[in-house]
Enzyme design. Structure first.
Site: not given
Ligand code: ASP
Length: 401
Positions: A85, A238, A256, A266, A268-269, A289-290, A292
């Site tokens: 990841s 992440t 990440t 793309r 993410g956050d 994390t999570g 995004g």
């Molecule tokens: N937040 C990350 C993203 O959206 C992914 C993750 O945290 O698992 O890319």
């Protein structure tokens, strides 16, 4: 401030500028959180940073910079080919390219750096730091970010390991129509799928086909279920890490490989200052994390730091951010069920929290625990908004691993 004071402040400011002096003395617009009463070094990070906490803590202990200590932690998963990841071995985008995202903030100098869609360089966080230190910019993306990193001497590496490549091929060959194309859950017309359950023999043909294909691709029998699971439920990963030293200095970094099988380009956050990470050493730091896309829409990390500035504890500040995500779906639990979100929060006074949208860690999701080192290294349980486990996205039959 009274209106008259405000106006006279402007007059002083204009006069100072007119006189050509470098420093403008304005009243501080921000509030500060008091420093630790018993100063100590503290690191908090996502659970996948646990094995690298000693390295970071040692740095803080020996007086190294807070950002360098955080980087010592997050470079662990970045360099680990088995963490799929982050960094080397991260699961790739839909074209098989591992694209990395990272952002960081250095409290003492109040600077920031970020990269999005970086490829062929495993330490995205170090490149983000180089953007901060060696450019007048804050964020570089894609080809430009990669060329910049290579010019600075970061080694060019193929980040796709055999392990990741085979899982990607399995996804590609199964030509999943459960990818990231098509409207997301926030589309007003989105409806949740009918639940699917049962044995493998009851699953749609393409799920059954995956079993045979995984064998054809040479994926070892013991890895097959895991690979199939990752094809059906693109995993997230992440790491965020925040540090505070005895002097009250703070830094934070997030890095990440983002969502597996994402559309190329793309972001993410994680590379977004204020979403994936934010640090104001007058107040504190937060990272995520999570999901995004959900976090970007509430500027999660910045929201949390501002909440703390206005008096909330780390836990209250994080819970408020989680509630904002739920509110974006009008608290519709059929949708919130698919959102996995975790915030790591460290306040300047040494208090901290890990907060999660869901209470339990399901297969393929982040653990509901986070890692702490303040002289003693440990994993702690996060507080959570909802009991239970988030459903895997995209909606698919649930398979045992
Ligand atoms: N937040 C990350 C993203 O959206 C992914 C993750 O945290 O698992 O890319």
């Amino acid at each position: 401030m009274k209106r008259r004071d405000f106006l006279s402040g402007i007059a002083v400011t204009s006069a100072t500028i007119a006189a050509g002096q470098g420093t403008v003395h304005m009243p501080s617009p921000t509030k500060e959180v008091p420093r630790q009463s018993n100063p100590k070094n503290i690191i908090i990070c996502a659970a996948n940073g646990y094995n690298y906490l000693d390295a970071g803590y040692e740095k803080l202990h020996s007086g190294a910079d807070t950002l360098d200590a955080a980087l010592a932690v997050v470079s662990g998963p970045e360099n680990d080919p088995n963490d799929d990841s982050v960094g080397l071995g991260g699961l790739p985008n839909e074209e098989g390219v591992v694209e990395l995202d990272s952002c960081l903030m250095h409290g003492p100098t109040r600077r920031a750096g970020a990269v999005g869609g970086l490829h062929d360089i495993k330490n995205a966080s170090a490149v983000a730091k180089a953007v901060m230190e060696h450019t007048g910019h804050v964020m570089l993306v894609g080809e430009g970010a990669t060329r910049f990193g290579l010019e600075l001497g970061f080694p060019k590496e193929n980040l796709l390991t055999e392990h990741s490549r085979k899982i990607w091929l399995l996804w590609k060959e199964s030509n999943s129509n459960q990818d990231w194309w098509g409207p997301g859950m926030d589309d007003p017309g989105w409806t949740p799928p009918a639940p699917m359950s049962g044995e493998l023999k009851d699953q749609p043909p393409h799920v059954q086909k995956l079993y045979a294909m995984a064998a054809d691709l040479g994926i070892a029998p013991e890895d097959r279920m895991d690979a199939i699971y990752k094809v059906l439920h693109p995993p997230t990963g992440t790491i965020n890490c925040s540090t505070l030293n005895e002097k009250g200095e703070m830094s934070s970094v997030t890095t990440t490989s983002g969502l597996a099988w994402k559309i190329p380009g793309r972001c993410g956050d994680s590379p977004i200052i204020g979403a994936g990470c934010y640090c104001d050493q007058d107040v504190g730091a937060a990272g995520a994390t999570g999901s995004g896309e959900e976090n970007i829409k509430i500027a999660g990390a910045h929201t949390i730091v501002e909440n703390m500035r206005h008096g909330m504890t780390p836990e209250e500040a994080g819970m408020d951010a989680l509630r904002r995500i739920a509110r974006n779906y009008n608290n519709d639990m059929t949708k919130i069920a698919y959102i996995s979100m975790f915030f790591y929060i460290l306040r300047r006074d040494g208090t901290y929290a890990g907060v999660s949208m869901w209470g339990e860690a399901g297969p393929g999701q982040h653990q509901r625990r986070f890692a702490v080192h303040d002289g003693a290294k440990r994993l702690e349980q996060a507080k959570f908004l909802f009991k239970g486990t988030a459903k895997d996205w995209p909606p698919m039959p649930r398979l045992s691993r």
